[in-house]
Design an enzyme around this catalytic site. Structure first.
Site, PDB file in Angstrom:
ATOM      1  N   HIS A   1       0.850  -1.189   0.000  1.00 41.04           N
ATOM      2  CA  HIS A   1       0.000   0.000   0.000  1.00 41.04           C
ATOM      3  C   HIS A   1       0.888   1.242   0.000  1.00 41.04           C
ATOM      4  O   HIS A   1       1.643   1.467   0.939  1.00 41.04           O
ATOM      5  CB  HIS A   1      -0.913  -0.006   1.225  1.00 41.04           C
TER       6      HIS A   1
ATOM      7  N   ASP B   1       0.532   5.201  -0.168  1.00 37.86           N
ATOM      8  CA  ASP B   1      -0.316   6.390  -0.201  1.00 37.86           C
ATOM      9  C   ASP B   1       0.223   7.355  -1.247  1.00 37.86           C
ATOM     10  O   ASP B   1       1.409   7.709  -1.224  1.00 37.86           O
ATOM     11  CB  ASP B   1      -0.333   7.064   1.176  1.00 37.86           C
TER      12      ASP B   1
ATOM     13  N   ASP C   1      -8.063   1.406   2.599  1.00 36.46           N
ATOM     14  CA  ASP C   1      -7.651   2.330   3.659  1.00 36.46           C
ATOM     15  C   ASP C   1      -8.359   3.676   3.615  1.00 36.46           C
ATOM     16  O   ASP C   1      -7.815   4.676   4.041  1.00 36.46           O
ATOM     17  CB  ASP C   1      -6.131   2.554   3.579  1.00 36.46           C
TER      18      ASP C   1
ATOM     19  N   HIS D   1      -7.212   9.449  -0.624  1.00 40.14           N
ATOM     20  CA  HIS D   1      -7.832   9.366   0.695  1.00 40.14           C
ATOM     21  C   HIS D   1      -7.014   9.951   1.840  1.00 40.14           C
ATOM     22  O   HIS D   1      -7.432   9.834   3.005  1.00 40.14           O
ATOM     23  CB  HIS D   1      -8.214   7.907   1.009  1.00 40.14           C
TER      24      HIS D   1
END
Length: 881
Positions: A211, A213, A323, A496
């Site tokens: 993951h 971001d 997430d 997000h």
């Protein structure tokens, strides 16, 4: 260098000597190292590693290509030079190491989410050539797994005793000074690992993941390098572990690597073709699941799926959003419209109050009796990193070992296919997936949220006007490539941790710069003018009366009725202490409600600014907290059913939360909130823990509290946080968190909200249409009637249907896509009429692909469209040339 310079430029620079123990920086700078090495002849036949340890993130370059990410926090500190030095392999070579002066999670001081320390230094702690002893490593892996089994299976499980006894035997058998004893010790472990499970054992589908971001505690530019560091490491692992699969989402990140690291991207494409590197998700980025508009969510899928189709020959079948901070009730329909029937998240396990019934681990699996499969995504994440060789080697020992879940390297498709076979046993969740945490993200970084709403509006208007200009035979060229670029910028900012405001100041600056760039591209100017009032002619007016006795001002336009209970004040500002337990920019805790303080200190008393006619207004100023000020103009327009509050705030608070409250003469157990392409109801009471957990919720352009025959709506032009408790409607205006951005929201703010009493339900009162009017003001063009004869492009027969989008089709410049949705929550037939020269009409999905049996007849009344509650329909109109 303060810049992130490319390899070709870096290697041309002059290098100076460096040594272990040197420190480099400050934060966000980049250092390039030229490493000249020579492998000793005595190491022939041995596995040789280049070891590099630093608290910064590194990338090894060899022969002008990135070959290995190095991140101590991600347990990647070595690059394998050779697994067995043989002739004629070069014994001497030159590597380059690109060191980013930031860690896996940015550069916070004292806490991961603390604002970055701008003066932090990053130390080179190790730079060595080493021989890797794989026999010792394998023995260590065996012991680690056995000790984990002994500890985690528990005393009640016989296998834990067997594992501990075997580990003890291995210690007795093994002499660390005599490698010849290692095989016997490993045989003891193999005997345990070779004992198989029964048929009923739970199966875990293990998929490598990383993951990343797209921005969070680091800026966008650093994310590009994080992707390269992480993915090149995955490619190296795949070369040595052909069974490894790796799921990777976010088309934007693929595009970054394609543009900046073409050699690496070509390798990734090869592993995609082999079925190991797995593009998933179908969206441009892993966006926030609450705040983007319905059309923005459509474009996330449209841009993402088109990219995956163009680059890899297929679209994604699963929506990958592990997430984000909640999931809109509209997402299932939008997913299906984009070719997706599967969904993955884990964030709801973070719920603060109620345990959400989802898969987490085998022990916590809430569906034990229904399904026998679950997902395990392994690899360092958030800041990148991904899987490690150690993870893979541990997994090989647990593939099918008695007492442990059956673990198999798998793919999302195999997991979902297994679950679908048992789908009749699965439970259904209806409505939104509300995350009972991180509800401060509806308000934090208000400027980003305002920019998002404005850019959504501007792109909508540009598309409508451009489409109509082309459709009416103008020589104007539809700006398809420019619009794609602008949409992708907006979609990136809806990531997000960006749109929710849970990011560092550098990211905020990037996001606001992107928003400003979009707003500057408007074609031909977009300032709303007062021309609306010219259209009213001599229609009704506004009267403003100054009552001298108590200083109050009465405003009336013959449309708005009284809706405030006796003894109450509406438009009441309240300030709350706002100190969450940990996640500062993310969370608003329920206990903040106990600290409410009304804002009552006047700096400038209420006074008339416009005395009436077509518009009346009054203004005042307040002091908020210690040093903030609020100035507001209250505006009432002729024939307008709502009262507007044009608000400006100089915000200088710390850990405070500003809201505005409207107590109303309405009683209802539920309030209604606008979401993407529709609305939903939430309770106004706290009867249960599920009700109470919604003390702060999100909405888009309006929320409404109605009883039979009457209600009151609260409209806004850029706010998202809201609540309705009892008979009080509340709009969340500003927060002041200090992590991860110490200056979050400390600036000038301007926004508008409005209160709208109405007869009947909110549907009958026109709340939806008036919220659109507040957010999409009229555009006017100076012209005479002869130049601009009356003309209507579209009309729809039902007020329940909203025509949301008009755009040129992606692959057919001769076609127009019109998107509509049912907004009232009803089943109906509506007729769409258009004055465009339509040759053929058909229904299409959200990817603009014609649907089976979707051809529409061109009838005298228009196109007949059938709607169920909140259904989104896209119509493809092929125009005559």
């Amino acid at each position: 260098t303060p810049q992130r310079i490319p390899y070709d430029e870096a290697v041309r620079q002059e290098f100076r000597p460096a040594k272990v123990g040197d420190s480099f920086g400050p934060t966000w700078e980049t250092c390039w190292f030229k490493v000249e090495l020579s492998i000793p002849p005595a190491w022939a036949g041995r596995e040789v590693h280049f070891v590099w340890e630093s608290d910064g993130e590194g990338m090894v370059w060899r022969d002008a290509q990135p070959v290995q990410g190095l991140t101590k926090e991600g347990e990647k500190t070595s690059y394998i030079l050779t697994r067995s030095m043989k002739e004629p392999e070069p014994r001497s070579l030159t590597l380059y190491v690109e060191l980013a002066c930031n860690g896996l999670f940015g550069a916070g001081k004292g806490s991961m989410i603390a604002p970055p320390d701008p003066d932090r230094r990053f130390t080179l702690s190790k730079a060595e050539l080493v021989v890797f002893n794989r026999d010792v490593y394998e023995l260590l892996m065996d012991l680690e797994i056995l000790l984990d089994m002994a500890q985690l299976l528990g005393e009640e499980n016989q296998r834990s005793f067997q594992a501990l006894y075997t580990a003890n035997q291995m210690v007795n058998t093994c002499d660390v000074t005599d490698p010849s004893t290692f095989p016997a010790a490993r045989d003891l472990a193999a005997a345990i690992f070779s004992q198989r499970n029964g048929e009923s054992q739970h199966t875990i589908h293990a998929v490598g993941h990383c993951h990343i971001d797209s921005a969070w505690l680091w800026p966008y530019e650093e994310t590009i390098r994080k992707c390269a560091r992480s993915w090149v490491t995955v490619v190296r692992l795949m070369e040595c572990n052909p069974e490894l699969t790796f799921a990777c989402s976010q088309a934007q990140q693929f595009e970054w690597v394609r543009s900046c690291y073409p050699g690496l991207y070509a390798q990734i494409q090869d592993f995609v073709a082999k079925g190991q590197f797995l593009p998933v998700g179908g969206t441009w980025v892993e966006m926030d699941g609450n705040l983007p508009s319905g059309e923005s969510m459509v474009r996330q899928f449209l841009q993402g799926q088109r990219f995956f189709q163009e680059q890899f020959g297929r679209i994604c079948s699963e929506f990958w959003l592990p997430d984000t901070f909640g999931y809109s009730a509209q997402l299932p329909q939008l997913m299906r419209g984009c070719g997706i029937g599967r969904f993955l998240t884990q964030k709801l396990s973070w719920n603060l109050v109620n345990t959400f019934p989802v898969l987490k681990t085998v022990k916590n699996n809430k569906d034990k009796g229904r399904v026998n499969h679950s997902a395990f995504l392994f690899g360092f994440g958030d800041g990148g990193g991904g899987p490690t060789q150690k993870m893979l080697d541990r997994m090989k020992r647990m593939t099918d070992t008695d007492g442990l879940p059956r673990v198999q390297i798998s793919t999302p498709d195999r997991l979902f296919s297994a679950l679908e076979k048992e789908s009749s046993q699965l439970c259904t969740w209806v409505g939104e997936l509300f995350l009972e945490l991180h509800n401060g993200t509806y308000t934090t970084q208000a400027q980003i949220k305002k920019g998002n709403r404005e850019c959504e509006r501007i792109l909508h208007d540009v598309e409508v006007l451009s489409t109509l200009a082309v459709a009416r035979g103008s020589t104007f060229q539809y700006p398809a490539s420019q619009l794609q670029r602008l949409w992708r910028l907006l979609l990136l900012n809806q990531f997000h941790d960006v749109l929710p405001g849970s990011c560092i100041q550098l990211v905020v600056e990037d996001a606001l710069q992107y928003c400003a760039g979009e707003q500057g591209v408007w074609l031909g100017g977009h300032s709303p003018s007062g021309a609306l009032w010219d259209l009213l002619g001599g229609a009704a007016g506004v009267s403003v009366l100054d009552c001298q006795e108590d200083g109050s001002i009465a405003m009336e336009n013959g449309v708005i009725r009284e809706s405030v209970p006796d003894g109450c004040c509406a438009n009441q500002f309240a300030l709350f202490d706002d100190v969450p337990l940990y996640w500062d920019a993310w969370d608003v805790m329920d206990y903040h409600l106990e600290t409410r303080k009304p804002v009552t200190t006047l700096l400038k008393p209420l006074e008339i600014t416009l005395a009436g006619g077509l518009r009346g207004s009054a203004s005042f100023s307040l002091q908020i907290g210690e040093s903030s000020t609020l100035t507001q103009e209250i505006i009432l327009d002729a024939t307008c059913p709502y009262l507007r509050f044009l608000t400006q705030v100089e915000w200088k608070e710390a850990h405070k939360f500003l809201k505005v409250e409207f107590p109303v003469q309405v009683q209802s157990t539920h309030a209604t909130y606008e979401i993407q392409f529709g609305h939903l109801q939430r309770p106004t009471h706290w009867n249960t823990s599920w009700d109470w957990a919604r003390f702060e919720v999100w909405a888009h352009k309006w929320l409404d509290l109605s009883e039979h025959g009457f209600g009151v709506a609260l409209l806004n032009d850029c706010k998202y946080g809201a609540s309705a408790h009892g008979n009080v409607l509340s709009l969340s205006l500003l927060r002041a968190p200090k992590s991860p951005d110490a200056m979050a929201d400390i600036t000038h703010h301007q926004f508008t909200y409005a209160v709208m009493p109405h007869l009947g339900s909110f549907q009958e009162g026109g709340v939806i249409q008036h919220a659109y009017n507040l957010n999409f003001p009229l555009h006017t063009v100076p012209a005479s009637p002869a130049q601009c004869p009356a003309w209507s492009a579209f009309s729809i027969s039902s007020p329940a249907v909203v025509l949301e989008t008009v755009k040129q089709a992606e692959d057919r410049p001769e076609a127009v896509v019109v998107r509509l949705y049912e907004a009232h929550g009803s089943t109906l037939v509506a007729w769409l009429q258009t004055s465009l020269p339509v040759q053929e009409a058909m229904l299409c999905d959200l990817l603009e692909r014609p649907v089976a049996q979707g051809r529409l007849l061109l009838e005298q009344r228009g196109l007949r469209l059938s709607f169920t509650p909140f259904r989104v329909l896209s119509v493809l109109l092929v125009l005559r040339q």
